[in-house]
Design a protein around this motif. Sequence first.
Motif, PDB file in Angstrom:
ATOM      1  N   GLN A  64       0.760  -1.229   0.060  1.00  0.00           N
ATOM      2  CA  GLN A  64       0.004  -0.116  -0.049  1.00  0.00           C
ATOM      3  C   GLN A  64       0.866   1.153  -0.081  1.00  0.00           C
ATOM      4  O   GLN A  64       0.461   2.304  -0.672  1.00  0.00           O
ATOM      5  CB  GLN A  64      -0.961  -0.080   1.156  1.00  0.00           C
ATOM      6  CG  GLN A  64      -2.130  -1.037   0.997  1.00  0.00           C
ATOM      7  CD  GLN A  64      -2.740  -1.403   2.461  1.00  0.00           C
ATOM      8  OE1 GLN A  64      -2.428  -0.652   3.297  1.00  0.00           O
ATOM      9  NE2 GLN A  64      -3.751  -1.886   2.461  1.00  0.00           N
ATOM     10  N   LEU A  65       1.983   1.314   0.898  1.00  0.00           N
ATOM     11  CA  LEU A  65       2.849   2.399   0.981  1.00  0.00           C
ATOM     12  C   LEU A  65       3.392   2.627  -0.840  1.00  0.00           C
ATOM     13  O   LEU A  65       3.250   3.905  -0.993  1.00  0.00           O
ATOM     14  CB  LEU A  65       4.041   2.332   1.598  1.00  0.00           C
ATOM     15  CG  LEU A  65       5.081   3.174   1.859  1.00  0.00           C
ATOM     16  CD1 LEU A  65       4.708   4.394   2.270  1.00  0.00           C
ATOM     17  CD2 LEU A  65       6.266   2.639   2.509  1.00  0.00           C
ATOM     18  N   HIS A  66       4.181   1.940  -1.208  1.00  0.00           N
ATOM     19  CA  HIS A  66       4.668   1.973  -2.543  1.00  0.00           C
ATOM     20  C   HIS A  66       3.406   2.447  -3.790  1.00  0.00           C
ATOM     21  O   HIS A  66       3.699   3.192  -4.741  1.00  0.00           O
ATOM     22  CB  HIS A  66       5.476   0.963  -2.991  1.00  0.00           C
ATOM     23  CG  HIS A  66       6.658   0.724  -1.984  1.00  0.00           C
ATOM     24  ND1 HIS A  66       7.710   1.683  -2.073  1.00  0.00           N
ATOM     25  CD2 HIS A  66       6.794  -0.193  -0.966  1.00  0.00           C
ATOM     26  CE1 HIS A  66       8.610   1.337  -0.972  1.00  0.00           C
ATOM     27  NE2 HIS A  66       7.978   0.375  -0.525  1.00  0.00           N
ATOM     28  N   ILE A  67       2.413   1.638  -3.489  1.00  0.00           N
ATOM     29  CA  ILE A  67       1.170   2.171  -4.566  1.00  0.00           C
ATOM     30  C   ILE A  67       0.812   3.574  -4.630  1.00  0.00           C
ATOM     31  O   ILE A  67       0.356   4.131  -5.293  1.00  0.00           O
ATOM     32  CB  ILE A  67       0.133   1.096  -4.429  1.00  0.00           C
ATOM     33  CG1 ILE A  67       0.577  -0.258  -4.737  1.00  0.00           C
ATOM     34  CG2 ILE A  67      -1.137   1.333  -5.201  1.00  0.00           C
ATOM     35  CD1 ILE A  67      -0.465  -1.456  -4.582  1.00  0.00           C
ATOM     36  N   ARG A  68       0.380   3.869  -2.940  1.00  0.00           N
ATOM     37  CA  ARG A  68       0.113   5.123  -2.703  1.00  0.00           C
ATOM     38  C   ARG A  68       0.998   6.194  -3.439  1.00  0.00           C
ATOM     39  O   ARG A  68       0.446   7.285  -3.772  1.00  0.00           O
ATOM     40  CB  ARG A  68      -0.501   5.309  -1.446  1.00  0.00           C
ATOM     41  CG  ARG A  68      -0.905   6.613  -0.845  1.00  0.00           C
ATOM     42  CD  ARG A  68      -1.208   6.629   0.726  1.00  0.00           C
ATOM     43  NE  ARG A  68      -2.243   5.631   0.978  1.00  0.00           N
ATOM     44  CZ  ARG A  68      -3.424   5.483   0.967  1.00  0.00           C
ATOM     45  NH1 ARG A  68      -4.004   6.803   0.351  1.00  0.00           N
ATOM     46  NH2 ARG A  68      -4.274   4.650   1.376  1.00  0.00           N
ATOM     47  N   LYS A  69       2.300   6.254  -2.969  1.00  0.00           N
ATOM     48  CA  LYS A  69       3.338   7.035  -3.556  1.00  0.00           C
ATOM     49  C   LYS A  69       3.129   7.016  -5.015  1.00  0.00           C
ATOM     50  O   LYS A  69       3.151   8.348  -5.518  1.00  0.00           O
ATOM     51  CB  LYS A  69       4.700   6.615  -3.167  1.00  0.00           C
ATOM     52  CG  LYS A  69       5.830   7.515  -3.337  1.00  0.00           C
ATOM     53  CD  LYS A  69       7.180   7.056  -2.900  1.00  0.00           C
ATOM     54  CE  LYS A  69       8.156   8.026  -3.317  1.00  0.00           C
ATOM     55  NZ  LYS A  69       9.470   7.458  -2.787  1.00  0.00           N
ATOM     56  N   GLY A  70       3.092   6.280  -5.771  1.00  0.00           N
ATOM     57  CA  GLY A  70       2.731   6.130  -7.171  1.00  0.00           C
ATOM     58  C   GLY A  70       1.762   6.938  -7.603  1.00  0.00           C
ATOM     59  O   GLY A  70       1.599   7.597  -8.467  1.00  0.00           O
ATOM     60  N   PHE A  71       0.637   6.474  -7.072  1.00  0.00           N
ATOM     61  CA  PHE A  71      -0.734   7.014  -7.402  1.00  0.00           C
ATOM     62  C   PHE A  71      -0.818   8.559  -7.233  1.00  0.00           C
ATOM     63  O   PHE A  71      -1.354   9.324  -7.975  1.00  0.00           O
ATOM     64  CB  PHE A  71      -1.850   6.243  -6.743  1.00  0.00           C
ATOM     65  CG  PHE A  71      -2.191   4.998  -7.345  1.00  0.00           C
ATOM     66  CD1 PHE A  71      -1.737   4.696  -8.192  1.00  0.00           C
ATOM     67  CD2 PHE A  71      -3.344   4.537  -6.753  1.00  0.00           C
ATOM     68  CE1 PHE A  71      -1.966   3.291  -8.746  1.00  0.00           C
ATOM     69  CE2 PHE A  71      -3.861   3.049  -7.149  1.00  0.00           C
ATOM     70  CZ  PHE A  71      -3.211   2.567  -8.335  1.00  0.00           C
ATOM     71  N   ALA A  72       0.034   9.094  -6.001  1.00  0.00           N
ATOM     72  CA  ALA A  72      -0.295  10.564  -5.703  1.00  0.00           C
ATOM     73  C   ALA A  72       0.790  11.140  -6.970  1.00  0.00           C
ATOM     74  O   ALA A  72       0.198  12.157  -7.498  1.00  0.00           O
ATOM     75  CB  ALA A  72       0.743  10.764  -4.429  1.00  0.00           C
ATOM     76  N   ALA A  73       1.586  10.657  -7.582  1.00  0.00           N
ATOM     77  CA  ALA A  73       2.221  11.219  -8.522  1.00  0.00           C
ATOM     78  C   ALA A  73       1.386  11.021  -9.832  1.00  0.00           C
ATOM     79  O   ALA A  73       1.523  11.931 -10.778  1.00  0.00           O
ATOM     80  CB  ALA A  73       3.718  10.353  -8.826  1.00  0.00           C
ATOM     81  N   LEU A  74       0.823  10.071 -10.115  1.00  0.00           N
ATOM     82  CA  LEU A  74       0.021   9.844 -11.336  1.00  0.00           C
ATOM     83  C   LEU A  74      -1.313  10.805 -11.382  1.00  0.00           C
ATOM     84  O   LEU A  74      -1.521  11.296 -12.000  1.00  0.00           O
ATOM     85  CB  LEU A  74      -0.585   8.340 -11.472  1.00  0.00           C
ATOM     86  CG  LEU A  74       0.551   7.511 -11.858  1.00  0.00           C
ATOM     87  CD1 LEU A  74       0.234   6.085 -11.549  1.00  0.00           C
ATOM     88  CD2 LEU A  74       1.106   7.751 -13.257  1.00  0.00           C
ATOM     89  N   GLU A  75      -1.998  10.961 -10.056  1.00  0.00           N
ATOM     90  CA  GLU A  75      -3.108  11.981  -9.790  1.00  0.00           C
ATOM     91  C   GLU A  75      -2.479  13.424 -10.526  1.00  0.00           C
ATOM     92  O   GLU A  75      -3.282  14.043 -10.995  1.00  0.00           O
ATOM     93  CB  GLU A  75      -3.436  11.984  -8.305  1.00  0.00           C
ATOM     94  CG  GLU A  75      -4.589  12.825  -8.179  1.00  0.00           C
ATOM     95  CD  GLU A  75      -6.017  12.271  -8.599  1.00  0.00           C
ATOM     96  OE1 GLU A  75      -6.797  13.102  -8.662  1.00  0.00           O
ATOM     97  OE2 GLU A  75      -6.047  11.000  -8.620  1.00  0.00           O
ATOM     98  N   LYS A  76      -1.146  13.923  -9.925  1.00  0.00           N
ATOM     99  CA  LYS A  76      -0.903  15.134 -10.341  1.00  0.00           C
ATOM    100  C   LYS A  76      -0.516  15.287 -11.852  1.00  0.00           C
ATOM    101  O   LYS A  76      -0.894  16.229 -12.438  1.00  0.00           O
ATOM    102  CB  LYS A  76       0.466  15.661  -9.437  1.00  0.00           C
ATOM    103  CG  LYS A  76       0.006  15.734  -7.915  1.00  0.00           C
ATOM    104  CD  LYS A  76       1.183  15.969  -7.214  1.00  0.00           C
ATOM    105  CE  LYS A  76       0.984  16.370  -5.705  1.00  0.00           C
ATOM    106  NZ  LYS A  76       2.215  16.696  -4.941  1.00  0.00           N
ATOM    107  N   LEU A  77       0.162  14.285 -12.403  1.00  0.00           N
ATOM    108  CA  LEU A  77       0.645  14.088 -13.438  1.00  0.00           C
ATOM    109  C   LEU A  77      -0.628  14.211 -14.521  1.00  0.00           C
ATOM    110  O   LEU A  77      -0.515  15.093 -15.622  1.00  0.00           O
ATOM    111  CB  LEU A  77       1.463  13.063 -13.933  1.00  0.00           C
ATOM    112  CG  LEU A  77       1.841  12.546 -15.296  1.00  0.00           C
ATOM    113  CD1 LEU A  77       2.944  13.833 -15.623  1.00  0.00           C
ATOM    114  CD2 LEU A  77       2.364  11.267 -15.294  1.00  0.00           C
ATOM    115  N   LEU A  78      -1.569  13.397 -14.221  1.00  0.00           N
ATOM    116  CA  LEU A  78      -2.748  13.322 -15.372  1.00  0.00           C
ATOM    117  C   LEU A  78      -3.711  14.382 -15.170  1.00  0.00           C
ATOM    118  O   LEU A  78      -4.548  14.648 -16.062  1.00  0.00           O
ATOM    119  CB  LEU A  78      -3.385  12.052 -15.103  1.00  0.00           C
ATOM    120  CG  LEU A  78      -2.485  10.666 -15.730  1.00  0.00           C
ATOM    121  CD1 LEU A  78      -3.303   9.510 -15.109  1.00  0.00           C
ATOM    122  CD2 LEU A  78      -2.256  10.717 -16.873  1.00  0.00           C
ATOM    123  N   MET A  79      -3.770  15.236 -14.177  1.00  0.00           N
ATOM    124  CA  MET A  79      -4.667  16.076 -13.870  1.00  0.00           C
ATOM    125  C   MET A  79      -4.894  16.958 -14.974  1.00  0.00           C
ATOM    126  O   MET A  79      -6.369  17.536 -15.329  1.00  0.00           O
ATOM    127  CB  MET A  79      -4.592  17.039 -12.658  1.00  0.00           C
ATOM    128  CG  MET A  79      -5.660  17.651 -12.005  1.00  0.00           C
ATOM    129  SD  MET A  79      -7.152  16.927 -11.594  1.00  0.00           S
ATOM    130  CE  MET A  79      -6.292  15.912 -10.439  1.00  0.00           C
TER     131      MET A  79
END
Length: 213
Positions: free
Chosen positions: A132-147
Amino acid sequence: MEEGNQAMKLYSHPMSSCSRRVRLALNLKGIKYDCINITSTNHPELLKVNPMGYVPALVDGTIVISDSYAILLYLEEKYPLHSLLPQDLTRRAINYQVASIISSSIQPLQNMTLVNYIGEIVGPEEKLPWAQLHIRKGFAALEKLLMKYAGKYATGDEIYLADLYLAPQLDNAINRYKLDMSQDEFPLLIKLNETYSKLPFFQQKPKNQNHPD
């Protein structure tokens, strides 16, 4: 479509997100293929085409390719119809970035082999928190990147490479690793996941499955 009208062979596993990326690409491009379901990394037939014992592996005549990214680039170059990449160079670069973040910064760190190893050396109760830690970190980056780029799908209103990576990873995160994705933290990824979950294309199961002895 295929040389000699012989279908490609895809060595795959139903639970493998890497394999699912390739199956989605093959289906999107309408390419005929036989899906060989592999359930063991030590299976002799798989080891013949990929000594690492990993899926996916693609056999196209005399050409053998392992690693999902290499397979996807090969398919894109050989079958440009229903392109996996947008014409716009900026959006094309975003697709590459999404694929890289998922394939290098998320998926390897939540791979079951590694997660099980964490359970062995640290304790079984640490397996889910690690993933969960590593998925969440990656998802946080993707959320910002794709906005700035998302439309109906990750980088617009067509299905592209980013979606082929993102849909399986979201499914893994939510259903396998029980990641709590709040609307406040991941509004865009939640919206995209809802879109993917409603489309039969993203729910397709492996077809023409063969189960080697």
